[in-house]
Structure formats: structure tokens, C-alpha cells
Design a protein around this motif. Sequence first.
Motif, PDB file in Angstrom:
ATOM      1  N   THR A   1       0.835  -1.189   0.000  1.00  0.00           N
ATOM      2  CA  THR A   1       0.000   0.000   0.000  1.00  0.00           C
ATOM      3  C   THR A   1       0.875   1.245   0.000  1.00  0.00           C
ATOM      4  OG1 THR A   1      -1.647  -1.223   1.279  1.00  0.00           O
ATOM      5  CG2 THR A   1      -1.879   1.176   1.200  1.00  0.00           C
ATOM      6  N   ASP A   2       0.676   2.108  -0.988  1.00  0.00           N
ATOM      7  CA  ASP A   2       1.408   3.367  -1.081  1.00  0.00           C
ATOM      8  C   ASP A   2       0.898   4.329  -0.018  1.00  0.00           C
ATOM      9  OD1 ASP A   2       2.818   5.609  -1.815  1.00  0.00           O
ATOM     10  OD2 ASP A   2       1.846   5.856  -3.754  1.00  0.00           O
TER      11      ASP A   2
ATOM     12  N   ASN B   1       2.133  12.337  -6.890  1.00  0.00           N
ATOM     13  CA  ASN B   1       0.958  12.082  -7.714  1.00  0.00           C
ATOM     14  C   ASN B   1       1.174  10.884  -8.639  1.00  0.00           C
ATOM     15  OD1 ASN B   1       2.837  13.405  -9.313  1.00  0.00           O
ATOM     16  ND2 ASN B   1       1.265  14.199 -10.671  1.00  0.00           N
ATOM     17  N   ASN B   2       2.360  10.296  -8.581  1.00  0.00           N
ATOM     18  CA  ASN B   2       2.656   9.137  -9.399  1.00  0.00           C
ATOM     19  C   ASN B   2       3.714   8.312  -8.694  1.00  0.00           C
ATOM     20  OD1 ASN B   2       2.506   7.403 -11.529  1.00  0.00           O
ATOM     21  ND2 ASN B   2       3.045   8.902 -13.093  1.00  0.00           N
ATOM     22  N   ARG B   3       3.877   7.075  -9.152  1.00  0.00           N
ATOM     23  CA  ARG B   3       4.841   6.193  -8.489  1.00  0.00           C
ATOM     24  C   ARG B   3       5.328   5.133  -9.451  1.00  0.00           C
ATOM     25  NH1 ARG B   3       0.290   5.876  -8.364  1.00  0.00           N
ATOM     26  NH2 ARG B   3       0.007   7.372  -6.714  1.00  0.00           N
TER      27      ARG B   3
ATOM     28  N   ASN C   1       3.193   0.580 -11.921  1.00  0.00           N
ATOM     29  CA  ASN C   1       2.934   1.975 -11.563  1.00  0.00           C
ATOM     30  C   ASN C   1       1.550   2.222 -10.957  1.00  0.00           C
ATOM     31  OD1 ASN C   1       1.351   1.758 -13.806  1.00  0.00           O
ATOM     32  ND2 ASN C   1       2.433   3.274 -15.019  1.00  0.00           N
ATOM     33  N   GLN C   2       0.814   1.191 -10.600  1.00  0.00           N
ATOM     34  CA  GLN C   2      -0.474   1.421  -9.948  1.00  0.00           C
ATOM     35  C   GLN C   2      -0.248   1.902  -8.507  1.00  0.00           C
ATOM     36  OE1 GLN C   2       0.418  -1.682 -11.214  1.00  0.00           O
ATOM     37  NE2 GLN C   2      -0.437  -3.297  -9.967  1.00  0.00           N
ATOM     38  N   SER C   3      -1.305   2.478  -7.911  1.00  0.00           N
ATOM     39  CA  SER C   3      -1.135   3.059  -6.577  1.00  0.00           C
ATOM     40  C   SER C   3      -0.876   1.995  -5.517  1.00  0.00           C
ATOM     41  CB  SER C   3      -2.339   3.912  -6.200  1.00  0.00           C
ATOM     42  OG  SER C   3      -3.503   3.127  -6.197  1.00  0.00           O
ATOM     43  N   ASP C   4      -1.643   0.923  -5.523  1.00  0.00           N
ATOM     44  CA  ASP C   4      -1.413  -0.182  -4.591  1.00  0.00           C
ATOM     45  C   ASP C   4      -1.169  -1.436  -5.413  1.00  0.00           C
ATOM     46  OD1 ASP C   4      -1.836   1.497  -2.400  1.00  0.00           O
ATOM     47  OD2 ASP C   4      -3.992   1.162  -2.468  1.00  0.00           O
TER      48      ASP C   4
ATOM     49  N   ALA D   1       8.609   7.602  -5.533  1.00  0.00           N
ATOM     50  CA  ALA D   1       7.465   8.514  -5.506  1.00  0.00           C
ATOM     51  C   ALA D   1       7.822   9.741  -6.344  1.00  0.00           C
ATOM     52  CB  ALA D   1       7.153   8.924  -4.075  1.00  0.00           C
TER      53      ALA D   1
END
Length: 193
Positions: free
Chosen positions: A97-98, A104-106, A117-120, A137
Motif C-alpha cells: 500500500t502506497d 501524484n505518481n509512483r 505503476n499502480q497506486s497499490d 514517488a
Amino acid sequence: AGCSPLDVCFRNLSSPIDTAYKVTWDFGDGSGSSAISPCHRFNDAGNYSVYLEVVSPLGCRTDRIYPGLIDVSQSPKAAFEMNPDRLNSLSPIVRITDQSQFSNNRIWQINRSEQFNQSDLEYTFRDTGIQQVQLIALSTNGCRDTLTQYIDVEPIVSFFLPNAFTPNGDAKNDGFLGVGYTLGMMDFELAVW
């Protein structure tokens, strides 16, 4: 201009100048220096005006302000949590979990080979041992922060091998066969006497 924390080295071009001159710098963030050409770290995001005053040994004075000279952008703070925090070969799935701030991106990197590159992220490790999970991040201003964590996927090996068998055709203990979970098992040796 740069991302926080921003290290800036100032080169004093005043002339003439040497250690006999009194030099006063004000970096605009509440700190200053008396060095001729100092370096300073701007920790917080913002726009800073820099002030320089030089006084000669005879008391002659000159000063100059450089309005808005330093522009520091907010850097993201990479953070993530892995659940569960202990894995094994029977249960190799982790939820990541980010928890980053100001991003705004990862970019996720698993063992420096796979990238997401998805959030979680939910990921299944295909091997046992120490695994590397890295989060980069990113923010819209081009700043980045990286966090690396490690998780150990423990090998689980359970194997039962009977110490006797009766190959007489009665369907009871006729075969000599081990049973169990052997994925990741290494260096097995069997001797029959």
C-alpha cells in the motif's frame, strides 16, 4: 531551483574581498553565514530572497538583495506498507500500500527486474529468500523520493518418508513413496540398506 532539500553553494564575486572583510549572508529562510562563499541547505519548499553585505576593513559598506533567487520545490516523501509482513512459500502473496505524501505518481520495482505503476500492488513472489521492494514517488514538479524495503519469503518444506514398506500386494504399504510439500527443498539424500 531544485527539490527540497536543496543544497546551494554561493560564490561571492565581490571585489576586492578576502578574510579581512566582514561578510554577512541572509538566505531568506531564517539562517545566514559569515563565510565569504558559503554553502547552505534549504530544507523547506518556498521562494527565497538572498541578501549579501560586505564591509571592508576601513568600514566601507556595500550590500545587495537578490529577490526570489532560490526556488525550492516540495519533494515527495516515499512511504509504503507491506501486509502481511512475513511470507512463506505456501503463502507468497503480499499487498503493498502506497502511503507517500506530496506525490501524484509512483514506480514500484520488485527485485530490480519487474516494474509497476499502480497506486497499490498485490504481488506473488515466485522464489523464496530476501526480496527487494522499491518505491519511487514522483511529483508534478519533477521531484522524486525513493524508499527500499526488504521482505523474507521463508521456504516451507514438509516431507514424510516411511521407514518401512511391505511390497506384498495387499494394498497396504506396498510402495515406498514420500509425500509432502517439497518446493524449495534442496540437497535431499536417501540411502537404502
